[in-house]
Design a protein around this motif. Structure first.
Motif, PDB file in Angstrom:
ATOM      1  N   ARG A  75       0.836  -1.188   0.000  1.00 33.31           N
ATOM      2  CA  ARG A  75       0.000   0.000   0.000  1.00 33.31           C
ATOM      3  C   ARG A  75       0.878   1.248   0.000  1.00 33.31           C
ATOM      4  N   ILE A  76       0.233   2.387  -0.172  1.00 35.93           N
ATOM      5  CA  ILE A  76       0.967   3.644  -0.265  1.00 35.93           C
ATOM      6  C   ILE A  76       1.777   3.912   1.004  1.00 35.93           C
ATOM      7  N   ILE A  77       1.273   3.449   2.147  1.00 37.82           N
ATOM      8  CA  ILE A  77       1.986   3.716   3.400  1.00 37.82           C
ATOM      9  C   ILE A  77       3.199   2.800   3.574  1.00 37.82           C
ATOM     10  N   ASP A  78       3.414   1.863   2.661  1.00 38.03           N
ATOM     11  CA  ASP A  78       4.592   0.987   2.702  1.00 38.03           C
ATOM     12  C   ASP A  78       5.669   1.432   1.718  1.00 38.03           C
ATOM     13  N   ARG A  79       5.377   2.362   0.841  1.00 35.56           N
ATOM     14  CA  ARG A  79       6.301   2.745  -0.226  1.00 35.56           C
ATOM     15  C   ARG A  79       7.354   3.729   0.270  1.00 35.56           C
ATOM     16  N   PHE A  80       8.310   3.988  -0.596  1.00 37.75           N
ATOM     17  CA  PHE A  80       9.354   4.987  -0.337  1.00 37.75           C
ATOM     18  C   PHE A  80       8.890   6.348  -0.853  1.00 37.75           C
ATOM     19  N   PHE A  81       9.330   7.405  -0.162  1.00 34.48           N
ATOM     20  CA  PHE A  81       9.058   8.772  -0.588  1.00 34.48           C
ATOM     21  C   PHE A  81      10.371   9.542  -0.636  1.00 34.48           C
ATOM     22  N   LEU A  82      10.461  10.463  -1.582  1.00 41.60           N
ATOM     23  CA  LEU A  82      11.694  11.216  -1.811  1.00 41.60           C
ATOM     24  C   LEU A  82      11.429  12.706  -1.621  1.00 41.60           C
ATOM     25  N   GLY A  83      12.300  13.354  -0.822  1.00 40.40           N
ATOM     26  CA  GLY A  83      12.169  14.781  -0.559  1.00 40.40           C
ATOM     27  C   GLY A  83      12.236  15.053   0.936  1.00 40.40           C
ATOM     28  N   GLY A  84      12.592  16.271   1.286  1.00 39.13           N
ATOM     29  CA  GLY A  84      12.716  16.621   2.703  1.00 39.13           C
ATOM     30  C   GLY A  84      14.074  16.233   3.238  1.00 39.13           C
ATOM     31  N   ASP A  85      14.110  15.388   4.268  1.00 40.64           N
ATOM     32  CA  ASP A  85      15.379  15.023   4.882  1.00 40.64           C
ATOM     33  C   ASP A  85      16.302  14.256   3.945  1.00 40.64           C
ATOM     34  N   ASN A  86      15.763  13.410   3.068  1.00 42.92           N
ATOM     35  CA  ASN A  86      16.643  12.630   2.189  1.00 42.92           C
ATOM     36  C   ASN A  86      16.923  13.304   0.857  1.00 42.92           C
ATOM     37  N   LEU A  87      16.321  14.448   0.612  1.00 44.19           N
ATOM     38  CA  LEU A  87      16.639  15.234  -0.592  1.00 44.19           C
ATOM     39  C   LEU A  87      16.252  16.680  -0.318  1.00 44.19           C
ATOM     40  N   ARG A  88      17.207  17.426   0.236  1.00 47.93           N
ATOM     41  CA  ARG A  88      16.937  18.820   0.585  1.00 47.93           C
ATOM     42  C   ARG A  88      16.810  19.666  -0.674  1.00 47.93           C
ATOM     43  N   VAL A 126      25.408  18.583  -0.964  1.00 51.18           N
ATOM     44  CA  VAL A 126      24.823  18.269  -2.269  1.00 51.18           C
ATOM     45  C   VAL A 126      24.083  16.952  -2.109  1.00 51.18           C
ATOM     46  N   ASP A 127      22.770  16.969  -2.376  1.00 52.21           N
ATOM     47  CA  ASP A 127      21.944  15.775  -2.265  1.00 52.21           C
ATOM     48  C   ASP A 127      21.485  15.347  -3.657  1.00 52.21           C
ATOM     49  N   VAL A 128      21.518  14.046  -3.888  1.00 52.03           N
ATOM     50  CA  VAL A 128      21.074  13.468  -5.160  1.00 52.03           C
ATOM     51  C   VAL A 128      20.109  12.332  -4.838  1.00 52.03           C
ATOM     52  N   GLY A 177       5.793  10.478 -14.030  1.00 53.70           N
ATOM     53  CA  GLY A 177       7.042   9.939 -13.492  1.00 53.70           C
ATOM     54  C   GLY A 177       6.902   8.571 -12.873  1.00 53.70           C
ATOM     55  N   GLN A 178       6.025   7.724 -13.429  1.00 50.39           N
ATOM     56  CA  GLN A 178       5.797   6.408 -12.831  1.00 50.39           C
ATOM     57  C   GLN A 178       7.072   5.571 -12.814  1.00 50.39           C
ATOM     58  N   ASP A 179       7.815   5.572 -13.906  1.00 53.25           N
ATOM     59  CA  ASP A 179       9.043   4.774 -13.994  1.00 53.25           C
ATOM     60  C   ASP A 179      10.268   5.651 -14.248  1.00 53.25           C
ATOM     61  N   ASP A 180      10.166   6.914 -13.904  1.00 53.77           N
ATOM     62  CA  ASP A 180      11.268   7.838 -14.157  1.00 53.77           C
ATOM     63  C   ASP A 180      12.209   7.848 -12.961  1.00 53.77           C
ATOM     64  N   LEU A 181      13.398   7.259 -13.121  1.00 45.52           N
ATOM     65  CA  LEU A 181      14.393   7.210 -12.046  1.00 45.52           C
ATOM     66  C   LEU A 181      15.513   8.217 -12.244  1.00 45.52           C
ATOM     67  N   SER A 182      15.324   9.151 -13.169  1.00 50.92           N
ATOM     68  CA  SER A 182      16.380  10.135 -13.407  1.00 50.92           C
ATOM     69  C   SER A 182      16.610  10.965 -12.145  1.00 50.92           C
ATOM     70  N   PRO A 183      17.836  11.389 -11.912  1.00 51.63           N
ATOM     71  CA  PRO A 183      18.184  12.020 -10.621  1.00 51.63           C
ATOM     72  C   PRO A 183      17.662  13.448 -10.488  1.00 51.63           C
ATOM     73  N   ARG A 184      17.307  13.764  -9.253  1.00 57.85           N
ATOM     74  CA  ARG A 184      17.080  15.143  -8.841  1.00 57.85           C
ATOM     75  C   ARG A 184      18.270  15.553  -7.980  1.00 57.85           C
ATOM     76  N   VAL A 185      18.610  16.826  -7.991  1.00 60.72           N
ATOM     77  CA  VAL A 185      19.786  17.310  -7.258  1.00 60.72           C
ATOM     78  C   VAL A 185      19.407  18.565  -6.489  1.00 60.72           C
ATOM     79  N   GLY A 186      19.778  18.580  -5.228  1.00 64.86           N
ATOM     80  CA  GLY A 186      19.624  19.771  -4.404  1.00 64.86           C
ATOM     81  C   GLY A 186      20.948  20.118  -3.761  1.00 64.86           C
ATOM     82  N   ALA A 187      21.269  21.383  -3.687  1.00 66.36           N
ATOM     83  CA  ALA A 187      22.536  21.829  -3.096  1.00 66.36           C
ATOM     84  C   ALA A 187      22.279  23.062  -2.258  1.00 66.36           C
ATOM     85  N   GLY A 188      23.032  23.188  -1.196  1.00 67.04           N
ATOM     86  CA  GLY A 188      22.833  24.349  -0.341  1.00 67.04           C
ATOM     87  C   GLY A 188      23.748  24.358   0.856  1.00 67.04           C
TER      88      GLY A 188
END
Length: 836
Positions: free
Chosen positions: A698-711, A764-766, A786-797
């Motif tokens: 279910r959705i509550i078992d999946r991974f999420f990206l953003g915040g602490d793991n991708l600033r 630098v977070d990727v 972006g269902q199967d889009d694994l291309s990287p996002r990058v945040g730096a600060g």
């Protein structure tokens, strides 16, 4: 010929020895004391009237009640006892005691050198007078003669009724009572009050209050009793107004002030004690200066002095350090010379941190020596000893290093003694030792043991000292423990971009009744999250190398701001773990929980509506850890790798397999910067979730990206999202089944006072997220971006962390350097929390 009065026995041998010892007391110091009266009929002492002075009652009359006035005890010159004015000639036919109220006549006679039958000898009478004064039982003694009877007039010292303290704020009454020597129902003497005054002043001095004052006062009571009052003025804390250095040429005073732990008085240090004068800290600062110079190539440095000058108003100190820098050296040649046949030089060589032509670094030499000793111990050579030798070439300003590996003295641990553990059980401490009685003694094992004890978090200070045993080849290991409070009652609040405004309350004991069990209950109430958790963990279950524990939890998460639903979880988790050695461990867990996706917002996507309802999770998992960090509390070097897997399907509604890999490497930059605050933390991770047949994830078992793991991106802001339509206008984050992250973070000190507790970082977070499996019928109605889009996002600060007196505050400013359409960004990230 010996005579005696009727009813007064001859002196026993025991009393004669007591008499002889008391007679020596006057020879050890001057007579007299504070406020001691000259005689029962003497007027108040000279030097002005004394408030509350009451002359003693007449002999034979009942004692008079004294006015309840305080008498301030002031120092006065010691009273010189003059020879007694007693007519000479003849023999003492009797001795009469006058004025005693509590002390028996026989006791008084036992102190005297003259008895019935002795001649009226002026020297022995005078010595008897001095001896009675020396007992401390009497405030006045006088001899007269009535025919052939020697009359002893005495005035007894009063008895202490109560002891109180007034005006003290820095030191509690209970602590002061442990310091003073006077006690209720004891004999009061001004000299003892003076001694107690000095003890109290010494206690205040140890806490930095050099301007404190203590005035002993008494209140006379009926029946020759007194109340003793210590009137205390704490005074201001004696702080350091200036720190200076003499003889420094290579480094400025500003640089050296940052090296020492003592600080000059500043208004922002109101929550710190580093600007208070402490002799122990000054001695520590001398060592810090020496080590700083050694770490920067000054192999001949000597901190020759540290002088503390107290200002006339006793409110501050001037501290001055005198330094002899010597020459600065570079490293010449580096060799390992081994006299131990089984020692592998090839295995030891990579452990040397220095390189030729670098500046000499004493800290690096010490770390290299320790690493070699640990490697030899690991290789089965516990008695091998590593000793660094340096040869200076003053003409070329170089030092040649030789690490000598020698077969050290064969010593065995005879006994391990533990002191100071008033709460923690002995077995809790002993199980952290890397050796036992009968094992070979090795310094590397001692250092590792100390680190393990420090990592427990139970103790303020741990000191391990080897001491000679019963024979030349045996060593006793004395371990001194300074316990600290391990119970926590937390009540706090704050704000974070994850949970919003939050409040927290908790009760935790990390060392339950000294057993090492960590137990507690914690509750969090926030805008977007609430949780109650009851947990307990035994790090040595059944006194074995097993970690066992449980969690009973209830969690409520508000995800309306990212996915338009709320979730609730209630359940139990059982945990058990095992350490293979100091670096390898594995933890197993089983969780059963009831989950509910509810309160779905109007307009939420079809994918979120499909998730509504209850589900039962029955999941078993494990985490395998490889931990080579130098410290688990505050790592500076080393790495940690965790490999975790979860399997859901032992009953329940959910059937999936999930795996997660995380790794973090800590790279210190001490050798380049000379400052341990510089360092890299490089982390990377990946996760995979696979739906198994006969069930679903279910959705509550999946991974999420953003915040602490991708600033730079909002929580769950990167990755698959539902495409908004007229019927379902919400743009919901759906999570993913495959995730990868990587972060490179540089930690560095800021050009401000280190006492503020503020450090900086650049990062630098990727990361990437995708691989989402959804219902085909639902997807036909509403698409996914972006269902199967694994291309990287990058945040730096950049960011800062402030360990403020109110809690840890984190602030990050990040730019989403690489982003995709529909990703939700977040430039500013703030977190604050506090406990008290």
């Amino acid at each position: 010929m010996t005579t005696r009065l009727v009813g007064i026995p001859l002196l026993s041998a025991k009393r004669l020895s007591l008499l002889a010892s008391v007679c020596l007391l006057p020879l050890l110091g001057p007579g007299g004391a504070w406020g001691q009266s000259a005689s029962p009929s003497s007027p108040p002492p000279s030097g002005g009237p004394v408030q509350g002075f009451v002359p003693p009652a007449d002999q034979g009359a009942p004692p008079r009640a004294a006015p309840v006035h305080r008498r301030v005890l002031r120092p006065r010159p010691a009273r010189r006892v003059l020879p007694a004015a007693v007519p000479l000639g003849g023999t003492i036919r009797g001795v009469r005691i006058v004025g005693n109220q509590r002390i028996e006549p026989a006791t008084i006679l036992s102190y005297m050198l003259v008895q019935a039958g002795d001649p009226f000898d002026p020297e022995r009478i005078d010595r008897s007078l001095r001896t009675l004064y020396s007992t401390g039982l009497f405030r006045d003694v006088n001899f007269t003669r009535d025919g052939d009877t020697l009359v002893v007039h005495i005035a007894e010292n009063p008895i202490v009724n109560t002891i109180t303290f007034e005006g003290n704020h820095t030191i509690e009454d209970a602590d002061l009572r442990k310091i003073v020597t006077l006690r209720p129902r004891a004999v009061f003497t001004p000299r003892m009050a003076q001694v107690d005054r000095d003890h109290i002043l010494a206690a205040y001095t140890s806490k930095g209050h050099y301007a404190a004052t203590v005035d002993p006062q008494i209140v006379r009571l009926p029946q020759n009793r007194v109340n003793v009052i210590y009137n205390i003025h704490d005074g201001a804390e004696t702080q350091i107004s200036r720190i200076s250095f003499v003889g420094n040429h290579a480094f400025s005073e500003g640089t050296l002030r940052g090296v020492v732990s003592s600080r000059e008085e500043r208004f922002w240090r109101i929550f710190s004690s580093t600007d208070e004068y402490d002799p122990e800290r000054i001695r520590f600062d001398r060592e810090l200066l020496r080590r700083f110079y050694l770490a920067h190539g000054f192999a001949d440095v000597d901190v020759t002095g540290a002088v503390a000058e107290l200002t006339p108003d006793r409110k501050s100190f001037f501290i001055s350090f005198t330094i002899s820098e010597g020459e600065r050296y570079r490293v010449g040649t580096i060799k390992i010379a081994s006299k131990v046949p089984k020692a592998s030089i090839a295995r030891l060589q990579p452990l040397i941190e220095l390189q030729p032509h670098n500046f000499y670094n004493g800290d690096a030499v010490e770390r290299s020596t320790t690493a070699m000793s640990e490697r030899l111990l690991h290789d089965g050579l516990p008695f091998a000893h590593v000793e660094p030798r340096i040869a200076r070439n003053k003409a070329q300003h170089t030092v040649d290093l030789v690490f000598e590996v020698t077969p050290g003295e064969r010593l065995y641990v005879e006994q391990i003694d533990i002191f100071g553990n008033t709460v923690t059980e002995d077995k809790v401490i002993r199980r952290e030792f890397q050796f036992a009685e009968g094992d070979p003694f090795n310094e590397a094992a001692v250092k590792r043991t100390k680190q393990r004890l420090d990592d427990l978090g139970y103790f303020e200070k741990v000191t391990i000292n080897p001491q000679p045993g019963s024979s030349a080849d045996k060593v006793n290991v004395a371990t001194e423990i300074d316990e600290k409070a391990t119970g926590e009652f937390t009540l706090g609040g704050g704000y974070s971009t994850d949970a919003g405004i939050l409040g927290q309350i908790g009760l935790r004991q990390k060392n339950l009744v000294g057993s090492g069990i960590d137990a507690g209950i914690n509750g969090v109430i926030a805008q977007r999250e609430s949780q109650v958790d009851l947990s307990a963990t035994d790090p040595y279950f059944l006194d074995r190398n097993l970690v066992a524990g449980f969690d009973i939890f209830e969690t409520e998460n508000n995800n309306l701001y990212i996915s338009n639903y709320e979730e609730q979880r209630e359940g139990v988790t059982l945990r058990m773990g095992y350490a293979f050695n100091d670096h390898l461990s594995q933890a197993l867990n089983y969780q059963i929980s009831d989950r509910d996706v509810h309160d779905i917002a109007t307009g939420a996507s079809l994918y979120i509506n499909d998730e509504a309802g209850y589900s039962l999770l029955s999941q078993v998992g494990q985490t395998f850890s490889i931990d080579y960090r130098d410290s688990r509390v505050d790592p500076h070097t080393g790495f940690i790798t965790r490999i975790g897997t979860d399997y859901a399907g032992l009953g329940g509604n959910e059937h999936y397999f999930r795996a997660k890999l995380d790794n973090t490497v800590f790279i210190p930059l001490d050798r380049f910067t000379g400052n341990s605050d510089w360092g890299f933390a490089i982390s990377a991770g990946a996760g995979y979730l696979d739906e198994l047949g006969g069930g679903r994830e279910r959705i509550i078992d999946r991974f999420f990206l953003g915040g602490d793991n991708l600033r730079g991106f909002q929580d769950g802001g990167a990755g698959p999202h539902s495409i908004a339509t007229d019927a379902f206008p919400s743009f919901d984050s759906l999570g993913g089944e495959f995730i990868y992250t990587q972060s490179t973070e540089l930690h560095f000190p800021l050009p401000i006072s280190a006492d503020l507790g503020i450090t900086g970082r650049a990062f630098v977070d990727v990361g990437g997220l995708g691989g989402l499996t959804v219902n085909a019928a639902t997807k036909a109605i509403q698409g996914i971006y972006g269902q199967d889009d694994l291309s990287p996002r990058v945040g730096a600060g950049v960011g800062i962390s402030w360990r403020s007196p109110f809690g840890l505050i984190n602030v990050d400013l990040a730019d989403p350097v690489v982003k995709h359409d529909h990703d939700q960004t977040q430039v500013f990230r703030f977190g604050f929390g506090t406990r008290f």
